[in-house]
Design a protein around this motif. Structure first.
Motif, PDB file in Angstrom:
ATOM      1  N   SER A  81       9.247   2.631   1.039  1.00 24.57           N
ATOM      2  CA  SER A  81       8.192   2.000   1.835  1.00 24.57           C
ATOM      3  C   SER A  81       8.784   1.243   3.015  1.00 24.57           C
TER       4      SER A  81
ATOM      5  N   ILE B 217       2.593   1.810  -3.428  1.00 27.30           N
ATOM      6  CA  ILE B 217       1.699   2.352  -4.464  1.00 27.30           C
ATOM      7  C   ILE B 217       1.565   3.868  -4.308  1.00 27.30           C
ATOM      8  N   VAL B 218       1.441   4.325  -3.072  1.00 29.75           N
ATOM      9  CA  VAL B 218       1.313   5.765  -2.819  1.00 29.75           C
ATOM     10  C   VAL B 218       2.620   6.487  -3.156  1.00 29.75           C
ATOM     11  N   VAL B 219       3.746   5.897  -2.712  1.00 28.55           N
ATOM     12  CA  VAL B 219       5.051   6.541  -2.890  1.00 28.55           C
ATOM     13  C   VAL B 219       5.477   6.547  -4.359  1.00 28.55           C
ATOM     14  N   TYR B 220       4.983   5.582  -5.146  1.00 29.38           N
ATOM     15  CA  TYR B 220       5.381   5.461  -6.551  1.00 29.38           C
ATOM     16  C   TYR B 220       5.264   6.788  -7.301  1.00 29.38           C
TER      17      TYR B 220
ATOM     18  N   VAL C  94       0.840  -1.202   0.000  1.00 23.15           N
ATOM     19  CA  VAL C  94       0.000   0.000   0.000  1.00 23.15           C
ATOM     20  C   VAL C  94       0.875   1.253   0.000  1.00 23.15           C
ATOM     21  N   CYS C  95       1.896   1.249   0.836  1.00 20.69           N
ATOM     22  CA  CYS C  95       2.792   2.397   0.908  1.00 20.69           C
ATOM     23  C   CYS C  95       3.540   2.588  -0.407  1.00 20.69           C
TER      24      CYS C  95
END
Length: 262
Positions: A79, A33-36, A30-31
């Motif tokens: 992440s 995907i956000v950080v991408y 999840v982290c």
């Protein structure tokens, strides 16, 4: 952190391990995907410390999938950094039932110390190691070839150095607990320091992913400093808790002392 019973059937232990690993993996994904979406800015931040060592200063991607692969690896790397408290907390939670009630009071301080040391290791690597390591590596080909900065190669070395130093900086906790729990007597650590220093030198060579002697020596110096600090803190606690004679205790002596005081 829920604490399971100390004694469980094997499959219950496996189920508990699977549950905690699932929490870690889901948190990381999840982290990531956000950080991408922030990876271009994060890559610029990563390169700040090593651009001076690069002749051209530009990174190159040599495959069609290279950009996506690099961005996902960088997202996963950050992440791990962001989720480090969760990862450490879940790992400690799995082993917590094996500890005695008197030893569980150390869990929260230990988790906090592990997180702090992990970040200290990465900060030390970012400001002290990265520039020196890449400078030495790139200088090796300066006289006979031009370096094309393969983005995947450069960033992989960068990330492995950061993670390696973050993990290596956990050494003080290992030494601290081996000492105060008398698994290895404090006197042994002090009397066998020459062998310990050689072991730290070997560890420095193994953990650093590049072939740079600069990196290895800087890590070796950092590990020696952390080792001595950990022993100093352990000595203070042992003497304050059990007296100066306890510096020579074995694990059996420590357990007998605990039984006598119960």
């Amino acid at each position: 952190m829920p604490i399971g019973p100390a004694r469980m059937p094997l499959f219950d232990h496996i189920g508990e391990l699977r549950r905690r690993l699932t929490i870690i993996v889901v948190s990381l994904l999840v982290c990531a995907i956000v950080v991408y979406f922030a990876t271009p800015a994060l890559i610029e931040l990563m390169m700040d410390q090593i651009r001076e060592a690069m002749r051209g200063g530009d990174l190159y991607v040599f495959t069609a999938l290279g950009g996506f692969t690099i961005r996902f690896q960088v997202a996963l790397f950050f992440s791990v950094i962001i989720c480090a408290p969760i990862i450490i907390w879940e790992i400690m939670g799995f082993f917590l039932p094996a500890l005695k009630p008197s030893e569980r009071k150390w869990v929260v301080p230990t988790v906090a110390a592990m997180v702090v040391l992990f970040f200290l290791g990465m900060i030390f690597c970012y400001f002290v190691i990265q520039s020196a390591a890449f400078g030495w590596l790139l200088d090796q080909s300066f006289e006979f070839a031009q370096n094309l900065a393969n983005a995947e190669d450069y960033l992989n070395i960068y990330m492995m150095l950061e993670i390696g130093f973050g993990i290596a900086f956990q050494l003080p906790l290992v030494i601290f607990y081996l000492s105060i729990l008398h698994v290895v007597p404090y006197k042994t650590f002090r009397s066998q320091w020459r062998y310990v220093y050689v072991a730290l030198m070997i560890l420095s060579a193994v953990v650093t992913p590049d072939a740079s002697p600069i990196t290895m020596l800087l890590m070796f110096a950092a590990l020696i400093a952390l080792y001595e600090v950990a022993l100093a803190v352990a000595r203070y606690i042992i003497v304050a808790r059990d007296g100066k004679a306890a510096l020579k205790w074995s694990r059996e002596d420590y357990e007998q002392h605990a039984l006598d005081n119960d």
